[in-house]
Design a protein around this motif. Sequence first.
Motif, PDB file in Angstrom:
ATOM      1  N   PHE A 176     -47.688 -20.273 -37.539  1.00  0.00           N
ATOM      2  CA  PHE A 176     -47.645 -19.382 -38.689  1.00  0.00           C
ATOM      3  C   PHE A 176     -46.249 -19.381 -39.332  1.00  0.00           C
ATOM      4  CE2 PHE A 176     -45.458 -15.316 -39.304  1.00  0.00           C
ATOM      5  CZ  PHE A 176     -45.850 -15.040 -40.599  1.00  0.00           C
ATOM      6  N   GLY A 177     -45.232 -19.247 -38.482  1.00  0.00           N
ATOM      7  CA  GLY A 177     -43.882 -18.917 -38.947  1.00  0.00           C
ATOM      8  C   GLY A 177     -43.261 -19.976 -39.826  1.00  0.00           C
ATOM      9  N   HIS A 178     -43.525 -21.246 -39.513  1.00  0.00           N
ATOM     10  CA  HIS A 178     -42.886 -22.233 -40.376  1.00  0.00           C
ATOM     11  C   HIS A 178     -43.501 -22.288 -41.771  1.00  0.00           C
ATOM     12  CE1 HIS A 178     -39.827 -24.902 -41.415  1.00  0.00           C
ATOM     13  NE2 HIS A 178     -40.727 -25.536 -42.119  1.00  0.00           N
ATOM     14  N   PRO A 179     -44.848 -22.389 -41.885  1.00  0.00           N
ATOM     15  CA  PRO A 179     -45.417 -22.316 -43.248  1.00  0.00           C
ATOM     16  C   PRO A 179     -44.999 -21.045 -43.981  1.00  0.00           C
ATOM     17  CG  PRO A 179     -47.076 -23.073 -41.705  1.00  0.00           C
ATOM     18  CD  PRO A 179     -45.880 -22.680 -40.884  1.00  0.00           C
ATOM     19  N   GLU A 180     -44.791 -19.962 -43.240  1.00  0.00           N
ATOM     20  CA  GLU A 180     -44.340 -18.710 -43.865  1.00  0.00           C
ATOM     21  C   GLU A 180     -43.066 -18.934 -44.691  1.00  0.00           C
ATOM     22  OE1 GLU A 180     -45.422 -15.679 -44.210  1.00  0.00           O
ATOM     23  OE2 GLU A 180     -43.596 -14.661 -44.852  1.00  0.00           O
ATOM     24  N   VAL A 181     -42.174 -19.768 -44.168  1.00  0.00           N
ATOM     25  CA  VAL A 181     -40.947 -20.062 -44.912  1.00  0.00           C
ATOM     26  C   VAL A 181     -41.289 -20.653 -46.277  1.00  0.00           C
ATOM     27  CG1 VAL A 181     -38.831 -21.414 -44.898  1.00  0.00           C
ATOM     28  CG2 VAL A 181     -39.701 -20.463 -42.767  1.00  0.00           C
ATOM     29  N   TYR A 182     -42.292 -21.538 -46.289  1.00  0.00           N
ATOM     30  CA  TYR A 182     -42.682 -22.159 -47.558  1.00  0.00           C
ATOM     31  C   TYR A 182     -43.495 -21.213 -48.419  1.00  0.00           C
ATOM     32  CZ  TYR A 182     -40.693 -26.159 -45.382  1.00  0.00           C
ATOM     33  OH  TYR A 182     -39.799 -26.983 -44.781  1.00  0.00           O
TER      34      TYR A 182
END
Lengths: 394, 618
Positions: free
Chosen positions: B247-253
């Motif tokens: 979840f957390g990495h796509p959240e950055v995008y």
Amino acid sequence: MKGWMSRIKAVFALSVLALILSGCGEPFLSALQPRGEGAAMIMELMILSTVIMLFVFLVVMIIYVFVVFKFRQKKGQEDHIPKQTEGSHALETLWTVIPIILLLILAVPTVQYTFALADMNPEVNEEGEENEQIWIDVTGKQYWWHFEYEGLDITTSQEIYIPTDRRVYLSMISDDVIHSFWVPSVQGKMDVNPTGNQNEMFIQAEEEGLYWGKCAELCGPSHSLMDFKVVAVSPGEFEQWVEDMQGVTGEEVPESDTAQDGQELFSDNCLACHAVGSSPNKVGPNLTSFADRDKLAGVFDFTEENLYEWIDTKGENMKPGNMMVDAPYDLEEEEIYQIIEYLMTLSPSEITPESAENGVYQDSDLSNLFPEEEEEDDEEQEDENDEVEDEEEE
Amino acid sequence: MSTTANQKAGFGSTLWEYLTTVDHKKIAILYLIGGLFFFLLGGLQAMLIRIQLISPDNEFISAQFYNELMTMHGTTMIFLAAMPLLFALMNAVLPLQIGARDVAFPFVNALGFWLFFFGGIFLNVSWFAGGAPDVGWTAYAPLSIFSEGHGVDYYAIGLQISGFGTLMAGINFIVTVINMRAPGMSFMRMPLFTWTSFIASVLILFAFPALTVGLFLLTFDRLFGGNFFDPEMGGNVIIWEHLFWIFGHPEVYILILPAFGVFSEIIPTFSKKRLFGYSSMVFATVLIAFLGFMVWAHHMFTVGLGPIANSIFAVATMAIAVPTGIKIFNWLFTMWGGNIRLTSPMVFALAFIPTFTIGGITGVMLASAAADFQYHDSYFVVAHFHYVIVGGVVLGIFAGLIYWWPKMFGTMLNEKLNHWFFWLFFIGFNLTFFVQHFLGLMGMPRRYWKFLPDQGLDLFNLISTIGAFFMAAGTIVFLYNVIVTQLKGEKVSGDPWDARTLEWGIPSPPPFYNFKQEPLVRGLDPLWVEKRQGNGKIQPAEPLGDIHMPNNSFAPFMLSLGLFIAAFGVVYQGSMWVLAAIGFAITAGSMLYRSMKDDLGYHIHKEDLEKEGDGSNG
């Protein structure tokens, strides 16, 4: 426009000044002043990536500054309609391909070093023989570190002694939450996971010295106080330290009467958690070479007042959330001083953190530590390690 | 019945209007108020953190309180400030940019807001209920399992509730973009902000379920005796890390793509040029989103995944630099040969390019797995993601707010104060975070309550704290500006920036039905096309007719309130289960009410529309 420039200049001058003032941090802590093989390898990679990236930044900034100054609206041109450019295939290809090439230049050594840092095979010496490996079992605990030297029958806490002539291999596990083992000037970090996820890494210090280690994964209120030390000494000094440490049984009787009383109180109140001498007991830190420690509880100045406060308050405010607050003992002031007196006799070796810093070098090939008859054990040890690696690869 | 924008209404009726509204423009204002509130709260927490770190061995706040502040700062800023503020912009602008009268599901839109709002409030109630979560915004197990008190329960359930809202908002925007575009508004004519919001919504759709699952498991571990992450019981703590970062990495995008979109609107407008390489910008956005799902383990290089996994994720991560680089150069070449006006939104955009480039550069450095062993969890990482999130997302949000403020409120923020805000904030930001790169490399791990004296860390920490005060001062200037501007209430025209896209072709603020007649889109940057080739007015695509509008509804508020009440029952259990029963009854009742009642909306009649002028910006 002038005000703009001078503002930028002022900010720039300030930051350069700040940089010069504080250099690159302290040599015992800074990743920018590598003192070990791992940190040096990583430093190379950091420099390479910084150079490539500064190049990219410069290109962007040159275009940027040119564009902003050249194409800023001029007086009388408010109604000027510029040409509506759709794009340019040549340019767009250019700034797709060049970054790809730059990234490849960085990717190759990245992969190379990632594998090199994960290499747990024995080092090969000049004669083409494999060096004996020193393996240390590291256990992370809230908020201290425990070290058991495999096959050497030595246990320490908070301070890990290593010889400067070779890599020392760590096999790491946590007893509670996730911690991370980091000695910036010697090696990058590795997480210390609870049950089932054992990690391995090596540390190697090129120079003798007392290096600070830190916990780098949030582990509770005293996360920032979970420091430890790597005491890198010359091989000869290491050999002597090993012999001295192996001699400790924990039953040595101290000279003074007060200390003897202290020892008795210690066995009644403390021994359930704290061992002296090699022991599998790791409820609390092992105290074999307690009096030689550089810091109290990893971070405090080693003074009698601090030690008294720690025992008296069980470190409640010194390291918030530490597990010793649950210890059931209840000691009088006098008793605490007796225990302190005893603790201060726990100095089994001439080799102390000072030996790491005094510049005396004693050579040795450490062969005494690995007698012939134990070789089989070592091989088994290696096999076990191989198995662990195999499992990980699967 | 809906009220028109300029009708004077009493406080009570205005409040009721906002509690029940399903109008995307009003929901945008709700998101703005909610997001700004949490932004200030998170900022206050940041100030306390920086004051604690002003000098070595400082005892300003306790270790426990520090951990709570640090956790809530991260959680608040990501979930309760940055995302809602972006949703504010999306709601205010996206339907107007594609020529739609509202989003596809106005009711769900309102529901999404109220779920976010009550989730955020629930999370913050923890401050008054024995302590906020204290395990970092990442809530790594088993620390989050062992954490005493109810802080982490509030975290898990609060984020779950607001996460539902986010997921709904994402789905809503996806459907809106696919179904609601005006005649002529083909995909490859959509403004970049719409494109990036669309892609960010797709990311929400795929990324948030991973968080939902993770939080669900965490909730069960903490409240219902589950053992998913308890190593003693055979649980595996690494699974949480994977779920969180998937979840957390796509959240950055999800955060940065809409900000890219904002700048892709502002730079062409104030350079008087169309966006350079429009199609490659769209392609780069899609590629970043796609690659964004392939790189989560770069947050886990030190976990011990082994050199093979680390190498794969390192190279995949580096690949993202390529489409990001394409974007930077396209912006530069949009300005090349242009006629650049240094208005405050443009100044924000200009500041964004170097700061985001620095953030991207350090991102590539972090991607180098072996080197990451030094960077990971140190202040280097803290500096990196603040350069990306403050230097990218926050600058984008404020640039967007200033740029679209006239469209949202019909008033113009004071340019002089905007520039003051910018300089204070920008200088403060660089003072605060630039030195943190070095702090990390000099051996300071992140999430440290204290640093020790004599370790060479004093000066940079002091500089960092001084910078934070500049940022706070800047934010205060912005708030002052907002208050003064709104009190004055001077109205501006529909197109005060001489802009290019559809939303500027209607009055500011737009009438509640947005477009009297569906607009006809004749190219990329429709308003610019009409300005150059037509009479400067958007042409209608249909004759004047009745407009079908949705009715307001109180159900979204009640539905969310029910979950809010039920959440307390779930956390405290025992006799508090009564609360859960009441809460779930309210929620189920609201759902039932919504399902059973035929709500067909209403029509604005053609005759009424004719009275209101031509509805265009002339």
